[in-house]
Scaffold this active site. Structure first.
Site, PDB file in Angstrom:
ATOM      1  N   GLU A 200     -31.950 -14.885  -5.183  1.00  0.00           N
ATOM      2  CA  GLU A 200     -32.159 -15.281  -3.794  1.00  0.00           C
ATOM      3  C   GLU A 200     -33.250 -14.413  -3.188  1.00  0.00           C
ATOM      4  OE1 GLU A 200     -28.808 -16.501  -0.940  1.00  0.00           O
ATOM      5  OE2 GLU A 200     -29.234 -14.430  -0.370  1.00  0.00           O
ATOM      6  N   GLU A 275     -21.841 -15.377   7.841  1.00  0.00           N
ATOM      7  CA  GLU A 275     -22.783 -14.267   7.857  1.00  0.00           C
ATOM      8  C   GLU A 275     -24.214 -14.782   7.686  1.00  0.00           C
ATOM      9  OE1 GLU A 275     -21.642 -11.128   5.238  1.00  0.00           O
ATOM     10  OE2 GLU A 275     -19.712 -10.864   6.243  1.00  0.00           O
ATOM     11  N   ARG A 293     -11.501 -15.258   5.370  1.00  0.00           N
ATOM     12  CA  ARG A 293     -10.405 -14.310   5.577  1.00  0.00           C
ATOM     13  C   ARG A 293     -10.645 -13.580   6.884  1.00  0.00           C
ATOM     14  NH1 ARG A 293     -13.491  -9.867   4.568  1.00  0.00           N
ATOM     15  NH2 ARG A 293     -14.966  -9.974   2.837  1.00  0.00           N
TER      16      ARG A 293
END
Length: 461
Positions: A200, A275, A293
């Site tokens: 990435e 995020e 979570r």
């Protein structure tokens, strides 16, 4: 729902026990041999030993944990964060056993847990993503050099099943690629039982901004605004705050809308965190991952919104949560969290287990919060994450919060082992941090200066 088994330990287990108790629910703790006298064990209504100290033989043993739930009549399980919190098989096994899973649907965990699949889902939901490659299985690297050239340097080698900064390496040039890929694959295979990686694009000056979302499970969701998490070491967070300093309001709104779109696309249930990487130079933003979570840094959001995210999570699973509208979530003031670790900043943050012979943090009050799972006299073991506590403060403005945080850190005492309290003080006092001029590489660039600036508490090691 009457009794919750907490499939975790330490600070987050204590946090869940407090939330359950406030809702009138009983709790069952599980513990390894190393944690037999731990605070979360003593706080719970019942407790069950589940194996030796290594996590693989205790906190990662799904069968033993579910057996403990059956033994103690628990009708729900809360996984906290880490360990089995994003383990699809564990979530499905709990539901198959007739035990309520306090978390998102297992399908959401599965989709977002595969980082490359999550990228594709984010794109489908209209969320921008960074250029990336196809996946490469353990030892199968044919074509990876060309894939790296297509992605462009610098880049990150990332484990498809990674999280929490684990299974991620930076590569600045082609001659570093194969070594980094091999090392990442080996680590990922050991940590996640999956050595698959992908590449990435790396944003050189990146800010780490995340949006807290809460899905109702019916295709609707809200956001609870953003958190800035750019102060990191080894891709892991040290300081988090809300709101993110200096972020244009239009950008906040676009990021929040993208996060909600992804949550609604997934029919997401409960709290989750989307995020993003924000290019500090261009202010473009890109999807990084979604954590399915409760986050370590959730108290920051609770301090500025007035929500209790863990109670909301439990109530949603119990069927007693009333959906909320976005207009009902109004942030107030600023909050900052510091993570206090048993580690040595002067030795590249090497974990430093040992006896916590002195441990005194500020008294809890409306604008100062301490979340911990240990007490003075406890031992920080080498088996688990070395976090000692989280210190969170609130102020009517960021300047007021910074003043309160500096005072709270100065009033804290930790002894008996190496710790990062002086390093946190150096971070909070630094002109760059106070001005909001940080990115994810800031700690690494300033590490020597920050270590040199650390105050030396009386009696420190």
């Amino acid at each position: 729902m009457k009794r919750i088994l907490i499939a975790n330990r330490g600070e987050i287990a204590c946090r869940i026990i407090r939330a359950a108790r406030a809702l009138g629910l009983q709790t069952v703790a599980v513990y390894s041999e190393a944690d037999a006298q731990a605070l979360h064990v003593q706080m719970a209504d019942a407790a069950e030993a589940i194996g030796p100290a290594p996590a693989a033989q205790s906190y990662l043993d799904a069968d033993r944990i579910l057996q403990a739930a059956r033994t103690h009549g628990a009708d729900a399980v809360h996984p906290g964060y880490g360990f089995l919190s994003e383990n699809t098989a564990f979530a499905r096994a709990a539901e198959a056993a007739g035990i309520s899973w306090i978390g998102p649907r297992p399908a959401s965990i599965e989709d977002m847990g595969d980082k490359q699949r999550a990228r594709a889902i984010a794109e489908a939901a209209g969320v921008p993503v960074l250029p990336g490659s196809r996946r490469f299985a353990l030892g199968a690297l044919e074509g990876i050099e060309q894939a790296a050239a297509d992605v462009g340097y610098p880049l990150l080698v990332k484990a498809t099943g990674g999280g929490g900064g684990i299974g991620m390496r930076r590569v600045d040039a082609p001659d570093q690629l194969l070594a980094a890929v091999g090392a990442t694959q080996q680590l990922a295979d050991k940590a996640f039982k999956d050595g698959t990686v992908y590449l990435e694009r790396l944003v050189p000056r990146a800010r780490h901004i995340e949006i807290q979302v809460f899905g109702h499970g019916d295709g609707t969701a809200v956001h609870l605004h953003e958190r800035e998490c750019s102060v990191q070491r080894r891709f892991q967070k040290i300081v988090e705050e809300s709101p993110a300093p200096g972020l244009p309001d239009a950008l906040r709104q676009r990021m929040a809308a993208a996060a909600v779109s992804l949550a609604e696309h997934q029919r997401y249930r409960g709290p989750g965190t989307v995020e993003f990487i924000v290019d500090a130079d261009t202010l473009d933003f890109f999807f990084l991952e979604m954590n399915t979570r409760i986050q370590v840094e959730h108290p920051v959001t609770e301090m500025v919104t007035g929500w209790d995210l863990v109670q909301a999570q439990i109530r949603l699973a119990a069927g007693s949560f009333t959906p909320v509208a976005q207009a009902d979530i109004v942030p107030r003031g600023a909050a900052i969290e510091c993570r206090l670790y048993a580690e040595n900043p002067a030795r590249n943050f090497m974990p430093s287990p040992g006896l916590l012979s002195r441990f005194a943090l500020p008294q809890q009050m409306a604008d100062v919060r301490v979340d911990t799972g240990v007490r003075e006299g406890d031992r920080i073991t080498p088996y688990y994450d070395p976090m000692i506590a989280k210190l969170i403060v609130w102020g009517e403005s960021r300047a007021a919060a910074l003043t309160r945080l500096a005072e709270a850190l100065a009033a804290s005492e930790v002894g008996g082992l190496r710790h990062n309290l002086p390093f946190l003080q150096a971070v909070v006092a630094h002109a760059d941090f106070r001005a909001g001029r940080v990115d994810t590489g800031w700690v690494q660039r300033q590490q020597a200066e920050l270590v040199a600036a650390m105050p030396t508490p009386e009696g420190a090691l």
